[in-house]
Scaffold this motif. Sequence first.
Motif, PDB file in Angstrom:
ATOM      1  N   TYR A 279       0.544  -0.693  -0.162  1.00  0.00           N
ATOM      2  CA  TYR A 279       0.238   0.025   0.061  1.00  0.00           C
ATOM      3  C   TYR A 279       0.804   1.261   0.037  1.00  0.00           C
ATOM      4  CZ  TYR A 279      -4.293   2.693   0.853  1.00  0.00           C
ATOM      5  OH  TYR A 279      -4.992   3.599   1.171  1.00  0.00           O
ATOM      6  N   PRO A 280       1.385   2.173  -1.184  1.00  0.00           N
ATOM      7  CA  PRO A 280       2.443   2.730  -1.288  1.00  0.00           C
ATOM      8  C   PRO A 280       2.398   4.044  -0.377  1.00  0.00           C
ATOM      9  CG  PRO A 280       1.621   1.760  -3.729  1.00  0.00           C
ATOM     10  CD  PRO A 280       0.965   1.610  -3.100  1.00  0.00           C
ATOM     11  N   SER A 281       0.911   4.226  -0.786  1.00  0.00           N
ATOM     12  CA  SER A 281       0.736   5.845   0.195  1.00  0.00           C
ATOM     13  C   SER A 281       1.074   5.324   1.659  1.00  0.00           C
ATOM     14  CB  SER A 281      -0.713   6.066   0.620  1.00  0.00           C
ATOM     15  OG  SER A 281      -1.419   5.142   0.314  1.00  0.00           O
ATOM     16  N   ALA A 282       0.429   4.619   1.845  1.00  0.00           N
ATOM     17  CA  ALA A 282       0.848   4.151   3.643  1.00  0.00           C
ATOM     18  C   ALA A 282       2.311   4.101   4.330  1.00  0.00           C
ATOM     19  CB  ALA A 282       0.268   2.605   4.176  1.00  0.00           C
ATOM     20  N   ASN A 283       3.027   2.660   3.002  1.00  0.00           N
ATOM     21  CA  ASN A 283       4.479   2.792   3.200  1.00  0.00           C
ATOM     22  C   ASN A 283       5.273   3.937   3.366  1.00  0.00           C
ATOM     23  OD1 ASN A 283       7.260   2.457   1.376  1.00  0.00           O
ATOM     24  ND2 ASN A 283       7.026   0.747   2.383  1.00  0.00           N
ATOM     25  N   ARG A 284       4.908   5.407   2.290  1.00  0.00           N
ATOM     26  CA  ARG A 284       5.245   6.986   2.703  1.00  0.00           C
ATOM     27  C   ARG A 284       4.802   7.396   3.352  1.00  0.00           C
ATOM     28  NH1 ARG A 284       3.743   7.417  -3.251  1.00  0.00           N
ATOM     29  NH2 ARG A 284       1.631   8.302  -1.849  1.00  0.00           N
ATOM     30  N   GLU A 285       4.067   7.219   4.190  1.00  0.00           N
ATOM     31  CA  GLU A 285       3.837   8.277   5.917  1.00  0.00           C
ATOM     32  C   GLU A 285       4.985   7.369   6.654  1.00  0.00           C
ATOM     33  OE1 GLU A 285       1.504  10.072   6.082  1.00  0.00           O
ATOM     34  OE2 GLU A 285       0.980  10.840   4.047  1.00  0.00           O
ATOM     35  N   VAL A 286       4.494   5.972   6.563  1.00  0.00           N
ATOM     36  CA  VAL A 286       5.077   5.292   7.089  1.00  0.00           C
ATOM     37  C   VAL A 286       6.737   5.642   7.607  1.00  0.00           C
ATOM     38  CG1 VAL A 286       6.207   2.571   8.563  1.00  0.00           C
ATOM     39  CG2 VAL A 286       3.476   3.150   7.892  1.00  0.00           C
ATOM     40  N   HIS A 287       7.127   5.777   5.904  1.00  0.00           N
ATOM     41  CA  HIS A 287       8.907   6.303   6.155  1.00  0.00           C
ATOM     42  C   HIS A 287       8.965   7.840   6.585  1.00  0.00           C
ATOM     43  CE1 HIS A 287      11.062   2.954   4.160  1.00  0.00           C
ATOM     44  NE2 HIS A 287       9.977   2.319   3.849  1.00  0.00           N
ATOM     45  N   SER A 288       7.905   8.351   5.809  1.00  0.00           N
ATOM     46  CA  SER A 288       8.352  10.160   6.611  1.00  0.00           C
ATOM     47  C   SER A 288       7.651  10.148   8.142  1.00  0.00           C
ATOM     48  CB  SER A 288       6.971  11.755   5.636  1.00  0.00           C
ATOM     49  OG  SER A 288       5.247  10.765   6.439  1.00  0.00           O
ATOM     50  N   LEU A 289       6.930   9.116   8.940  1.00  0.00           N
ATOM     51  CA  LEU A 289       6.897   9.503  10.395  1.00  0.00           C
ATOM     52  C   LEU A 289       7.907   8.877  10.956  1.00  0.00           C
ATOM     53  CD1 LEU A 289       4.996   9.306  12.805  1.00  0.00           C
ATOM     54  CD2 LEU A 289       4.454   7.300  12.435  1.00  0.00           C
ATOM     55  N   VAL A 290       8.793   7.857  10.221  1.00  0.00           N
ATOM     56  CA  VAL A 290       9.652   7.248  10.837  1.00  0.00           C
ATOM     57  C   VAL A 290      10.672   7.929  10.696  1.00  0.00           C
ATOM     58  CG1 VAL A 290      11.945   5.293  10.896  1.00  0.00           C
ATOM     59  CG2 VAL A 290       9.334   4.864  10.355  1.00  0.00           C
ATOM     60  N   SER A 291      11.169   8.479   9.871  1.00  0.00           N
ATOM     61  CA  SER A 291      12.878  10.104   9.454  1.00  0.00           C
ATOM     62  C   SER A 291      12.128  11.325  10.103  1.00  0.00           C
ATOM     63  CB  SER A 291      12.212  10.225   8.123  1.00  0.00           C
ATOM     64  OG  SER A 291      11.861  11.367   7.697  1.00  0.00           O
ATOM     65  N   SER A 292      10.480  11.846  10.392  1.00  0.00           N
ATOM     66  CA  SER A 292      10.543  12.849  11.314  1.00  0.00           C
ATOM     67  C   SER A 292      11.058  12.574  12.990  1.00  0.00           C
ATOM     68  CB  SER A 292       9.163  13.281  11.291  1.00  0.00           C
ATOM     69  OG  SER A 292       8.031  12.255  11.920  1.00  0.00           O
ATOM     70  N   ILE A 293      10.612  11.040  13.727  1.00  0.00           N
ATOM     71  CA  ILE A 293      10.911  10.857  14.941  1.00  0.00           C
ATOM     72  C   ILE A 293      12.544  10.376  14.901  1.00  0.00           C
ATOM     73  CG2 ILE A 293      10.873   8.654  16.316  1.00  0.00           C
ATOM     74  CD1 ILE A 293       8.444   8.118  15.006  1.00  0.00           C
TER      75      ILE A 293
END
Lengths: 173, 164
Positions: free
Chosen positions: A106-120
């Motif tokens: 689910y690409p959009s979810a993948n992007r969201e999770v990656h951005s969340l991890v990078s922001s953390i």
Amino acid sequence: MVCRDVENYISAYIENELDKDRHALVSRHLQQCRHCRLLKERTEAVLAKLPELEEEIPFFLKNRLLNIPEPVKVRKTRVFLFPKWVAAGIGTIVLFMNLFYFTNIYPSANREVHSLVSSIQKFIVKTGGLFEKIKESKDFLLFTFFNKKSLEIKDQETKKELDKKDVKGGTYG
Amino acid sequence: MIINAYSKSVYNIALNFIADRDMASDITQDIFIKVFGNIGKYKEEKNFTSWLFKISRNYCIDYWRKNRKHLQTVEVDEQISQESPTPEDEVIRQSEIRNFRQKILQLDPELRIFLTMRDILNLSYHEIAERFSIPEGTVKSRINRARLKLTELIYRGEAKHGLS
């Protein structure tokens, strides 16, 4: 009043629990109806006999009962238990986040999770940097107070350096 | 102490419910083991007596359901044995009591317990209603039904006796 009603009131009539009017009605019916009169007499006879059915508890049974171990009162210590459903919810969220992080189903979810991890990660780096700044700062009183020891060590080091310079200056001067 | 205060009532409920002294003793013992095992729970209830009687009733009914077939055969044996006439008054009295218990055994389990509590243990309608958390009117109608049924059973038996 019919026989059926008398049957319903028979206990209350025998125990004298009916109101006056109803009592009179049942009495009148009993005078007229042989069947209900017989029923009343028989019920009274049964009721007179029933208390004889009560028995004392046998001695051996009482002994057996007294030998049952008494309940031990256990004080309940209040333990904070993490609610199961909260744990299950967190577990499920983590599981899904892993799924979206490592796969691209689910690409959009993948992007969201990656951005969340990078922001953390960014947040951790920033806070780490902030702590470093706090440790190094000498200007702000509150921070210097907390970093007294490190400041003392630094002061000693600078003193040593100055002394060395003085010694050097003395020999050449 | 719990045993001294309630053992007689519990034993009599069991005895008149099952019509057998040995089984009633076992049931009484089991009920008290259960009560002691779950004593921590009674604080949630308002009344200990009510809790104890509910346990007793439920245990008796469960026991009845599990052993119904066996208990019904016991009943037939007792009926045959009581036919022999006995000269001693006490023996006759015991025989009558046994006969009454066998008739009570033919009532519905719920009715048996209500009848025992009211007419054998002499509790008031109000006390019974309170112990089982049901309306007093329901208790009264059930006890009336139990009495009528018991009278019918006892006198029907006597009529048969007279004919034979």
